[in-house]
Design an enzyme around this catalytic site. Structure first.
Site, PDB file in Angstrom:
ATOM      1  N   CYS A  40      -3.651   9.983  -7.141  1.00 40.84           N
ATOM      2  CA  CYS A  40      -2.605   8.954  -7.101  1.00 40.84           C
ATOM      3  C   CYS A  40      -1.734   9.023  -8.358  1.00 40.84           C
ATOM      4  CB  CYS A  40      -3.279   7.586  -6.979  1.00 40.84           C
ATOM      5  SG  CYS A  40      -2.195   6.163  -7.150  1.00 40.84           S
ATOM      6  N   HIS A  41      -0.555   8.410  -8.277  1.00 34.00           N
ATOM      7  CA  HIS A  41       0.373   8.409  -9.411  1.00 34.00           C
ATOM      8  C   HIS A  41      -0.211   7.781 -10.664  1.00 34.00           C
ATOM      9  CE1 HIS A  41       3.137   9.036  -6.087  1.00 34.00           C
ATOM     10  NE2 HIS A  41       3.830   9.694  -6.980  1.00 34.00           N
ATOM     11  N   THR A  42      -1.069   6.804 -10.481  1.00 34.30           N
ATOM     12  CA  THR A  42      -1.623   6.127 -11.649  1.00 34.30           C
ATOM     13  C   THR A  42      -2.490   7.080 -12.468  1.00 34.30           C
ATOM     14  OG1 THR A  42      -1.615   4.153 -10.310  1.00 34.30           O
ATOM     15  CG2 THR A  42      -2.793   4.018 -12.380  1.00 34.30           C
ATOM     16  N   HIS A  62      -9.412   7.034  -8.982  1.00 35.75           N
ATOM     17  CA  HIS A  62      -9.706   5.657  -8.537  1.00 35.75           C
ATOM     18  C   HIS A  62      -9.583   5.468  -7.036  1.00 35.75           C
ATOM     19  CE1 HIS A  62      -5.374   5.853  -9.038  1.00 35.75           C
ATOM     20  NE2 HIS A  62      -5.280   4.861  -8.181  1.00 35.75           N
ATOM     21  N   GLU A  63      -9.261   6.545  -6.286  1.00 33.84           N
ATOM     22  CA  GLU A  63      -9.152   6.385  -4.822  1.00 33.84           C
ATOM     23  C   GLU A  63     -10.381   6.996  -4.158  1.00 33.84           C
ATOM     24  OE1 GLU A  63      -5.493   7.712  -3.049  1.00 33.84           O
ATOM     25  OE2 GLU A  63      -4.341   6.162  -4.074  1.00 33.84           O
ATOM     26  N   CYS A  92     -15.368 -10.653  -7.327  1.00 31.86           N
ATOM     27  CA  CYS A  92     -16.676 -11.224  -7.669  1.00 31.86           C
ATOM     28  C   CYS A  92     -17.070 -12.357  -6.732  1.00 31.86           C
ATOM     29  CB  CYS A  92     -16.695 -11.693  -9.126  1.00 31.86           C
ATOM     30  SG  CYS A  92     -15.856 -13.271  -9.415  1.00 31.86           S
ATOM     31  N   CYS A  95     -15.140 -16.292  -9.373  1.00 27.49           N
ATOM     32  CA  CYS A  95     -14.189 -16.762 -10.377  1.00 27.49           C
ATOM     33  C   CYS A  95     -13.108 -17.620  -9.708  1.00 27.49           C
ATOM     34  CB  CYS A  95     -13.570 -15.591 -11.137  1.00 27.49           C
ATOM     35  SG  CYS A  95     -12.353 -14.652 -10.191  1.00 27.49           S
ATOM     36  N   CYS A  98     -10.948 -15.637  -7.359  1.00 32.82           N
ATOM     37  CA  CYS A  98     -11.618 -15.197  -6.126  1.00 32.82           C
ATOM     38  C   CYS A  98     -11.782 -16.359  -5.148  1.00 32.82           C
ATOM     39  CB  CYS A  98     -12.980 -14.586  -6.442  1.00 32.82           C
ATOM     40  SG  CYS A  98     -12.875 -12.873  -7.001  1.00 32.82           S
ATOM     41  N   CYS A 106      -9.115 -10.841  -9.426  1.00 31.24           N
ATOM     42  CA  CYS A 106     -10.429 -11.270  -9.918  1.00 31.24           C
ATOM     43  C   CYS A 106     -10.461 -11.192 -11.442  1.00 31.24           C
ATOM     44  CB  CYS A 106     -11.513 -10.381  -9.321  1.00 31.24           C
ATOM     45  SG  CYS A 106     -13.164 -10.723  -9.937  1.00 31.24           S
ATOM     46  N   ARG A 110     -12.178  -8.023 -16.021  1.00 35.87           N
ATOM     47  CA  ARG A 110     -10.881  -7.443 -16.385  1.00 35.87           C
ATOM     48  C   ARG A 110     -10.858  -6.816 -17.766  1.00 35.87           C
ATOM     49  NH1 ARG A 110      -6.678  -8.631 -13.021  1.00 35.87           N
ATOM     50  NH2 ARG A 110      -4.870  -8.315 -14.321  1.00 35.87           N
ATOM     51  N   CYS A 169      -6.482   2.437  -2.598  1.00 39.28           N
ATOM     52  CA  CYS A 169      -5.321   2.127  -3.445  1.00 39.28           C
ATOM     53  C   CYS A 169      -4.050   2.020  -2.622  1.00 39.28           C
ATOM     54  CB  CYS A 169      -5.189   3.155  -4.561  1.00 39.28           C
ATOM     55  SG  CYS A 169      -3.779   2.864  -5.638  1.00 39.28           S
ATOM     56  N   ARG A 362      -0.429  12.542   0.194  1.00 43.67           N
ATOM     57  CA  ARG A 362      -1.637  12.471  -0.613  1.00 43.67           C
ATOM     58  C   ARG A 362      -2.427  13.770  -0.538  1.00 43.67           C
ATOM     59  NH1 ARG A 362      -0.323   8.795  -3.311  1.00 43.67           N
ATOM     60  NH2 ARG A 362      -1.492   6.913  -3.804  1.00 43.67           N
TER      61      ARG A 362
HETATM   62  N1  NAD Z   1       1.220  -2.805  -6.883  1.00 40.26           N
HETATM   63  C1  NAD Z   1       0.163  -1.999  -6.816  1.00 40.26           C
HETATM   64  O1  NAD Z   1      -0.981  -2.441  -6.807  1.00 40.26           O
HETATM   65  C2  NAD Z   1       0.399  -0.524  -6.704  1.00 40.26           C
HETATM   66  C3  NAD Z   1      -0.616   0.324  -6.214  1.00 40.26           C
HETATM   67  C4  NAD Z   1      -0.328   1.688  -6.059  1.00 40.26           C
HETATM   68  C5  NAD Z   1       0.913   2.180  -6.418  1.00 40.26           C
HETATM   69  N2  NAD Z   1       1.868   1.317  -6.915  1.00 40.26           N
HETATM   70  C6  NAD Z   1       3.221   1.761  -7.284  1.00 40.26           C
HETATM   71  O2  NAD Z   1       3.985   1.789  -6.087  1.00 40.26           O
HETATM   72  C7  NAD Z   1       5.044   2.730  -6.235  1.00 40.26           C
HETATM   73  C8  NAD Z   1       5.023   3.677  -5.042  1.00 40.26           C
HETATM   74  O3  NAD Z   1       3.831   4.445  -5.031  1.00 40.26           O
HETATM   75  P1  NAD Z   1       3.709   5.712  -4.062  1.00 40.26           P
HETATM   76  O4  NAD Z   1       2.365   6.286  -4.262  1.00 40.26           O
HETATM   77  O5  NAD Z   1       4.124   5.328  -2.689  1.00 40.26           O
HETATM   78  O6  NAD Z   1       4.823   6.651  -4.745  1.00 40.26           O
HETATM   79  P2  NAD Z   1       5.685   7.879  -4.195  1.00 40.26           P
HETATM   80  O7  NAD Z   1       6.331   8.489  -5.382  1.00 40.26           O
HETATM   81  O8  NAD Z   1       4.877   8.729  -3.296  1.00 40.26           O
HETATM   82  O9  NAD Z   1       6.801   7.195  -3.297  1.00 40.26           O
HETATM   83  C9  NAD Z   1       7.964   6.647  -3.840  1.00 40.26           C
HETATM   84  C10 NAD Z   1       9.091   6.923  -2.847  1.00 40.26           C
HETATM   85  O10 NAD Z   1      10.258   6.263  -3.307  1.00 40.26           O
HETATM   86  C11 NAD Z   1      11.360   7.072  -2.950  1.00 40.26           C
HETATM   87  N3  NAD Z   1      12.521   6.706  -3.744  1.00 40.26           N
HETATM   88  C12 NAD Z   1      12.799   7.024  -5.036  1.00 40.26           C
HETATM   89  N4  NAD Z   1      13.996   6.537  -5.386  1.00 40.26           N
HETATM   90  C13 NAD Z   1      14.483   5.887  -4.316  1.00 40.26           C
HETATM   91  C14 NAD Z   1      15.695   5.185  -4.074  1.00 40.26           C
HETATM   92  N5  NAD Z   1      16.650   5.061  -4.998  1.00 40.26           N
HETATM   93  N6  NAD Z   1      15.874   4.627  -2.842  1.00 40.26           N
HETATM   94  C15 NAD Z   1      14.926   4.766  -1.887  1.00 40.26           C
HETATM   95  N7  NAD Z   1      13.772   5.422  -2.071  1.00 40.26           N
HETATM   96  C16 NAD Z   1      13.551   5.986  -3.274  1.00 40.26           C
HETATM   97  C17 NAD Z   1      10.872   8.485  -3.191  1.00 40.26           C
HETATM   98  O11 NAD Z   1      11.639   9.430  -2.450  1.00 40.26           O
HETATM   99  C18 NAD Z   1       9.428   8.414  -2.699  1.00 40.26           C
HETATM  100  O12 NAD Z   1       9.298   8.808  -1.349  1.00 40.26           O
HETATM  101  C19 NAD Z   1       4.810   3.424  -7.580  1.00 40.26           C
HETATM  102  O13 NAD Z   1       5.613   2.776  -8.548  1.00 40.26           O
HETATM  103  C20 NAD Z   1       3.344   3.139  -7.843  1.00 40.26           C
HETATM  104  O14 NAD Z   1       3.051   3.163  -9.231  1.00 40.26           O
HETATM  105  C21 NAD Z   1       1.626  -0.003  -7.048  1.00 40.26           C
HETATM  106 ZN    ZN Z   2      -3.668   4.507  -6.989  1.00 39.05          ZN
HETATM  107 ZN    ZN Z   3     -13.547 -12.888  -9.183  1.00 41.57          ZN
END
Ligand code: NAD
Ligand code: ZN
Ligand code: ZN
Length: 368
Positions: A40-42, A62-63, A92, A95, A98, A106, A110, A169, A362
């Site tokens: 994943c990106h993270t 983490h996935e 949990c 808390c 939760c 949760c 943390r 994730c 993925r």
């Molecule tokens: N909130 C959370 O808990 C959580 C969990 C996982 C990931 N994320 C975040 O969510 C986001 C997306 O994650 P992902 O794995 O799907 O990423 P990803 O990079 O696979 O997908 C992002 C998409 O956005 C598109 N994009 C970029 N610029 C754009 C624009 N101007 N207009 C339209 N589309 C555009 C890209 O082409 C790509 O397909 C990331 O910022 C990631 O860090 C958040």
């Molecule tokens: Zn992730």
């Molecule tokens: Zn909790």
């Protein structure tokens, strides 16, 4: 025990697959044998050094999805042989958060988790006697991991783990953004910005909620094609005129629900501006760069638009990840198109390269 794991030794350098020591689970902890893990990106964000709270050495990942091998004292919710999905966002069940239906954040572990420790402030990972910190409480780029019981979702034994891991994730984040955070109502019009794992999950979530119209916006035609497969009724190539296009498509009003899944603050702004006057809700999922801010003209809010953020889709992991996986098993969610590459642990850096090249949604590591 000795395990093989992908270690982040120093930022902006490839991960190194090494042999480490993993201690037995302490009370409340569980030893999990990993079967599959998404990249994943993270993980990449931390490996690159861009994350200001990152540390090394640590085992990323983490996935994860796997099988319970052994449990520590007092563990009651999982047992040897159970199939589990790892939760960087634990539950949990005790808390204040939760016990409240409004959030999944949760509070139990943390602080220790953010610093790379298990809840008792120590690590189970080590190398030549030197402690190695955990990552996101999961460290699943490894053959085995030790995790707190509260961070494991017990899932149906017939769910293929190379698919189930995506629910750890990105997929749950997107599904939950539509189903939990926005609570999309049947018959509504939705716009999803971004067609990566999170955005495609949001498209699927809008469809499951009975949305009538789902517009997906991305920069890639290939990804927009995948969005159609998840239930998008319309697709747009993103650009500066996207807001106007959406307003025009919706009788001059904008959409009932918009979702941002790009991490780009300009797109977040577009998500707010293309939400409908009166009640439109913009849900932000993307993680913006350090120091970036979201720019919103207050008039958009005064005239009835709302903005919500969503972490892990508001999903209370132990309760809801098993439910989402049951919906997958029932045929409601098409997970196969998301798994674009299968890798071995030794290929973990290739997973990062594929992600940087936007090659597929993925890559999934499978453990022999
Ligand atoms: N909130 C959370 O808990 C959580 C969990 C996982 C990931 N994320 C975040 O969510 C986001 C997306 O994650 P992902 O794995 O799907 O990423 P990803 O990079 O696979 O997908 C992002 C998409 O956005 C598109 N994009 C970029 N610029 C754009 C624009 N101007 N207009 C339209 N589309 C555009 C890209 O082409 C790509 O397909 C990331 O910022 C990631 O860090 C958040
Ligand atoms: Zn992730
Ligand atoms: Zn909790």
């Amino acid at each position: 025990m000795k395990i093989r794991a992908a270690v982040l030794e120093s930022f902006d350098a490839p991960l190194e697959v090494q042999e480490l020591d993993l201690a037995e689970p302490e009370p409340g902890e569980v030893l999990v044998r990993l079967v599959a893990c998404g990249v994943c990106h993270t993980d990449l964000y931390t490996a690159s050094g861009a994350d200001p709270s990152g540390y090394s050495p640590t085992v990323l990942g983490h996935e994860g999805a796997g099988v319970v091998e052994r449990v520590g004292d007092g563990v009651t919710s999982v047992a040897q042989g159970d199939h589990v999905v790892t939760l960087f966002s634990p539950q949990c069940r005790e808390c204040i958060h939760c016990r409240d239906p409004r959030t999944n954040l949760c509070l139990a572990i943390r602080e220790q988790q953010n610093q790379g420790y298990l809840p008792d402030g120590t690590t189970r990972l080590s190398r030549d006697g030197e402690a190695i910190r955990h990552f996101m409480g999961t460290s699943t780029f490894a053959e085995y991991t030790v995790m707190p019981e509260i961070a494991l979702a017990k899932v149906a034994p017939d769910a293929p783990l190379d698919r189930a891991c995506l629910f750890a994730c990105g997929l749950s984040t997107g599904l939950g953004a539509a189903m939990n955070t926005a609570k999309v109502e049947p018959g509504s019009t939705c716009v999803v910005f971004g067609a990566g794992m999170v955005g495609l999950g949001a498209v699927a979530g809008c469809r499951l909620q009975g949305a009538e119209r789902i517009v997906c916006v991305d920069l890639s035609d290939d990804r927009l094609e995948l969005a159609r497969g998840q239930g998008a009724t319309d697709t747009l190539l993103g650009g500066p005129e996207t807001v106007q296009q959406i307003v025009d498509m919706t009788g001059g009003f904008g959409a009932d629900y918009t979702f941002e899944a790009t991490g780009n603050v300009n797109v977040m702004r577009q998500a707010v501006e293309s939400a409908r006057m009166g009640w439109g809700l913009a849900t932000v999922c993307g993680v913006a760069g350090k120091g970036e801010t979201l720019d919103v003209v207050p008039r958009f809010l005064i005239t009835g638009r709302r903005v919500a953020g969503s972490s892990f889709g508001g999903v209370k992991g132990r309760d809801q990840v098993p439910q989402l996986i049951d919906r997958y098993l029932a045929g409601d969610i098409d997970v196969d198109p998301f798994v674009s590459h299968k890798l071995t642990l030794d290929d973990v850096n290739r997973g990062f390269e594929l992600m940087e090249a936007q090659d597929g949604i993925r890559s999934v590591i499978e453990f022999a």
